[in-house]
Each structure stands twice: as structure tokens, then as C-alpha cells.
Write a protein that holds these residues in place. Structure first.
Motif, PDB file in Angstrom:
ATOM      1  N   SER A   1      31.973  -9.521  17.617  1.00 27.52           N
ATOM      2  CA  SER A   1      32.096  -8.982  16.395  1.00 27.52           C
ATOM      3  C   SER A   1      30.733  -8.286  15.885  1.00 27.52           C
TER       4      SER A   1
ATOM      5  N   GLY B   1      30.549  -4.331  15.828  1.00 31.89           N
ATOM      6  CA  GLY B   1      31.220  -4.135  14.501  1.00 31.89           C
ATOM      7  C   GLY B   1      30.594  -4.189  13.214  1.00 31.89           C
ATOM      8  N   ARG B   2      30.362  -5.544  12.961  1.00 30.08           N
ATOM      9  CA  ARG B   2      29.481  -5.814  11.801  1.00 30.08           C
ATOM     10  C   ARG B   2      28.535  -5.081  11.434  1.00 30.08           C
TER      11      ARG B   2
ATOM     12  N   TYR C   1      27.655  -1.968  12.551  1.00 30.49           N
ATOM     13  CA  TYR C   1      28.141  -0.740  12.463  1.00 30.49           C
ATOM     14  C   TYR C   1      28.428  -0.640  10.831  1.00 30.49           C
ATOM     15  N   ARG C   2      29.525  -1.369  10.275  1.00 34.55           N
ATOM     16  CA  ARG C   2      29.852  -1.066   8.933  1.00 34.55           C
ATOM     17  C   ARG C   2      28.978  -1.487   8.020  1.00 34.55           C
TER      18      ARG C   2
ATOM     19  N   GLU D   1      26.888   1.693   8.038  1.00 35.21           N
ATOM     20  CA  GLU D   1      27.648   2.833   7.351  1.00 35.21           C
ATOM     21  C   GLU D   1      27.618   2.719   5.980  1.00 35.21           C
ATOM     22  N   THR D   2      27.845   1.471   5.314  1.00 34.14           N
ATOM     23  CA  THR D   2      27.823   1.357   3.875  1.00 34.14           C
ATOM     24  C   THR D   2      26.403   1.903   3.406  1.00 34.14           C
TER      25      THR D   2
ATOM     26  N   ARG E   1      25.852   5.740   3.776  1.00 33.77           N
ATOM     27  CA  ARG E   1      26.663   6.631   3.061  1.00 33.77           C
ATOM     28  C   ARG E   1      26.148   6.458   1.638  1.00 33.77           C
TER      29      ARG E   1
ATOM     30  N   ASP F   1      28.417   8.331  11.742  1.00 32.68           N
ATOM     31  CA  ASP F   1      28.916   7.455  12.963  1.00 32.68           C
ATOM     32  C   ASP F   1      27.567   7.292  14.081  1.00 32.68           C
TER      33      ASP F   1
ATOM     34  N   GLY G   1      25.728   4.436  12.864  1.00 27.50           N
ATOM     35  CA  GLY G   1      26.346   3.207  12.896  1.00 27.50           C
ATOM     36  C   GLY G   1      26.356   2.757  14.090  1.00 27.50           C
TER      37      GLY G   1
END
Length: 411
Positions: A141, A144-145, A147-148, A151-152, A155, A165, A168
Motif C-alpha cells: 500500500s 498507492g497511499r 500517490y493519493r 494527488e490531493t 490538485r 498523474d 502522483g
């Protein structure tokens, strides 16, 4: 084409997992050598290791450790969505596993051509301390953690589209590298990443891979695998199903790791024994696979890679798995995970990657008492088939130590 050169290059392919194998193939054949500049222009690269200081060791011969990652991703290396028909073919399911790293391997390539190449696998459900400070979670994980989170944050700053993308994913790679380094105590020198579709196309391009099963398997409801017992050749989607199965295996995630290693051992054995890469059309197809689905760090020079590897026999490519305490650890937020002993993992990883150290390398620590670490699961046996070879049990874990001298039978 110089066939002796082709055979030498094919031998080098046994020194790594799928992504590293692909890199070596593309740079190593005489046919592709003239196309290296085109490949360098088209391949997808990552700056994840770009800030590392340059290694002062004279090139091209030096030991290095590569982190090889298999992504559960529904996009290609450029971030473009995979076609729905391809996702259905590979039983990708929904996107709950998006950006999880289902295959994590450290591969040590020694400067001494006479020393073995050793790969250490980390089960994707290993419950470890993540490098981002979020506490203990499954190692798969980490990407992915990060990346998110990136991204937050980005953004909110107005970043969008492909740039969002890309940023991220770079954050995800950096978090995974940092976590693996923290867990293993080993510095990562190179990085390679391949996704589900790349795995399928690479296997098909190589004409399939020989594997062997101790018993028939039918997991069509989950991974999609439906194979008989004994030696056989798996192609694209059946190869992916073979390495992805977890349901119905006594060792769960640990047995899946053994499947991945058995696939790579079979692939290496085939390349070393049959001279697979003598067809220019096949090499051209491999170029397409790499440029579509594989990400390499910017510092990984492909021509230098070929010069570094040299020749190797299948028995000199060894696959190991980190020691674990239990495969059914109940966690507060991550479901069932694989429990590990942090100190034991670091000592094991350092020992097996450096145990054949030569001058200039760090000496290996002493081996700990194996009774301190319980067996991770049942040890696979080798079926009496002519294409298979006996595999010794690892004294640290009681799990098999696979190599590419033959095609090992597994559960």
C-alpha cells in the motif's frame, strides 16, 4: 546475427525478474543494439532515484541492487487506461487494487561474474512500518497511499490531468523505495516497474513460459487459473493467473510469492536453454512491450547493463523470500496481513544479498538461530518430472530456495 553473441546475451537475462529481463533483452541483442537510441527516446522513465549521488566506482563493472515492482494497475506506463477487453482477459476485476504493488523483489547483481545473482521477495501483505510516517500497513500500500496524498495536495494547487498523474506516480515510487530501504536496510540503486498487461504481452512475446504444478488448480472464480498438474507451458493470461492465485493455496500470499519465483525460474531456464531471442521480429515485439508497459529509472543505462551482467548459468540465479512470523495476522485497519520481525528481515536480506561478497563488498552478518522464526507455511515438494529439479529448504524460513537450473514444481 552473431549467434554466439545472442547466446551470451540470452544468458544475461537470467539475472533478474521480468522488468530487468526485458531491459537486458532489448539492449543486448545485436539486432537491437543499433536501435538503442530509439528505445531511449521512447521508453518511459522515472526520476525516483535521480537525486542520489553518482556512484564513484569505475564503470561498467560494479555491484548494484535493483528494486523490481509488478503493479496491479489498469493503465499503461504512460498513464493511459487499458482497453476493457484486455482487462477482462486478465481478470483484473474492479479497481480496488489500483496502484498496489503485488510483486516486490530486490535483486543483487554482483560485480564478480562468478558470484550468483540473488533475488529476495517481499510478500505483498507484509505488515511493515511505512516510510511516510503513517505507521504499520501492508507493504503493497506504500505506493498507492503516497500517490493519493500527492494527488490531493497537488490538485488543491491547480495541478490536473497527465501532470497530476505523473507527479502522483513519482511520489508513489519514492515512498515504495524508501519503505523497502527502511524495511530491508539495503540501498536501492535501480528501479523497474511493469504492470499487468505488460506481464501478459511479455510472456506471449517470449512464446510462453514452462512451469510445473504439484497438483491441478482451478481458481477460475478469482485469479482465473485452471491448469492441470505436472510440467506445462503457460502463455499470457494463463501465466498471469498462475502467478496471481492466492485463494485455495494453503500458504496464501506466501505461496503466491513462490509461484512468482517459479515462473521467473522457468522463464530464465527457457531463455538459457533454448536461445529464445534469435528472432529479430520477436526482439522488435519486445521493444514495443517495453515502451508501452515498463518504467525504468533514468540512470539505468541499457548498454551498460549488458556489459555489467556477463554470462550466468541457471543455477546461479537464486530466489529467496524474507522470513515471516505468521500469514494470518489480524490488523486494526488492513485486514489479514503477514507478520514480520523487522530485525530478522533486515538481517536476512543483508545476509543473502551479500553472502557471496568479494573484495570491496560488506561482509555478511552471522546467521541467526532459525528456531526464532517459524515456518511461513508448508514447504513445497518437487514432483518427479524430468524437467524439474529438487529445491532445498531455506534454513531461515523452511520455504523452498528456487533457482533456474530447472523448472521447479510448486503448489
Amino acid at each position: 546475427m552473431d549467434r554466439s553473441r545472442v547466446r551470451r546475451v540470452a544468458s544475461t537475462l537470467g539475472r533478474s525478474a521480468v522488468a530487468l529481463l526485458a531491459a537486458g533483452v532489448l539492449a543486448g541483442t545485436g539486432y537491437v543494439w543499433s536501435l538503442t537510441r530509439t528505445l531511449d527516446d521512447d521508453r518511459t522513465t522515472s526520476d525516483v532515484l535521480a537525486t542520489r549521488p553518482a556512484d564513484p566506482t569505475p564503470q561498467p563493472r560494479r555491484s548494484y541492487t535493483a528494486l523490481l515492482v509488478g503493479m496491479d494497475s489498469r493503465t499503461d506506463a504512460h498513464g493511459d487506461p487499458l482497453p476493457p477487453e484486455l482487462l477482462a482477459r486478465i481478470h483484473a476485476g474492479d479497481d480496488a487494487g489500483e496502484l498496489h504493488t503485488d510483486t516486490i523483489m530486490l535483486v543483487r547483481v554482483p560485480a564478480d561474474a562468478g558470484a550468483p545473482v540473488v533475488s529476495v521477495s517481499f510478500p505483498r501483505d507484509s505488515y511493515v512500518e511505512l516510510a511516510d510516517g503513517s505507521g504499520r500497513h501492508k507493504i503493497n500500500s506504500a505506493y498507492g497511499r503516497a500517490y493519493r496524498a500527492a494527488e490531493t495536495r497537488l490538485r488543491a494547487q491547480g495541478v490536473a490531468g497527465a501532470e497530476l498523474d505523473r507527479a502522483g506516480r513519482e511520489a508513489g515510487r519514492a515512498a515504495l523505495v524508501a519503505t523497502v530501504e527502511q524495511v530491508s536496510g539495503v540501498t536501492v540503486d535501480h528501479y523497474a516497474e511493469v504492470n499487468l498487461a505488460g506481464f501478459v504481452e511479455l510472456t506471449d512475446t517470449l512464446g510462453g513460459v514452462p512451469v510445473c504444478l504439484n497438483a491441478p488448480v482451478d481458481d477460475r472464480a478469482y485469479s482465473g487459473v485452471d491448469l492441470p498438474a505436472g510440467p506445462q507451458t503457460v502463455t499470457g493470461d494463463s501465466a498471469l493467473a498462475f502467478v496471481r492465485q492466492r485463494h485455495g493455496l494453503d500458504g496464501g500470499d506466501l505461496d503466491r510469492v513462490t509461484r512468482q519465483q517459479a515462473y521467473l525460474a522457468g522463464l530464465t531456464h527457457q531463455v538459457l536453454s533454448t536461445g529464445t531471442l534469435t528472432d529479430p521480429a520477436q526482439v522488435s515485439a519486445l521493444i514495443g512491450v517495453i515502451t508501452r508497459y515498463v518504467v525504468l529509472d533514468t540512470g539505468w543505462d541499457l548498454q551498460q547493463l549488458v556489459g555489467q551482467l556477463g554470462t550466468v548459468a541457471g543455477g546461479d540465479v537464486v530466489f529467496r523470500t524474507i522470513p515471516t512470523l505468521r500469514p494470518d495476522l489480524r490488523t486494526p485497519a488492513d485486514g489479514v496481513a503477514v507478520e514480520v520481525d523487522d530485525a530478522a528481515v533486515r538481517q536476512f536480506t543483508h545476509t543473502v544479498l551479500y553472502s557471496d561478497a568479494r573484495a570491496g563488498e560488506t561482509s555478511a552478518p552471522t546467521t541467526p538461530d532459525p528456531s526464532r522464526i517459524r515456518a511461513s507455511g508448508p514447504t513445497e515438494t518437487t514432483a518427479p518430472a524430468p524437467t524439474t529439479t529438487a529445491q532445498p529448504a531455506d534454513p531461515w524460513t523452511n520455504r523452498p530456495v528456487l533457482d533456474a537450473a530447472g523448472v521447479p514444481c510448486v503448489n
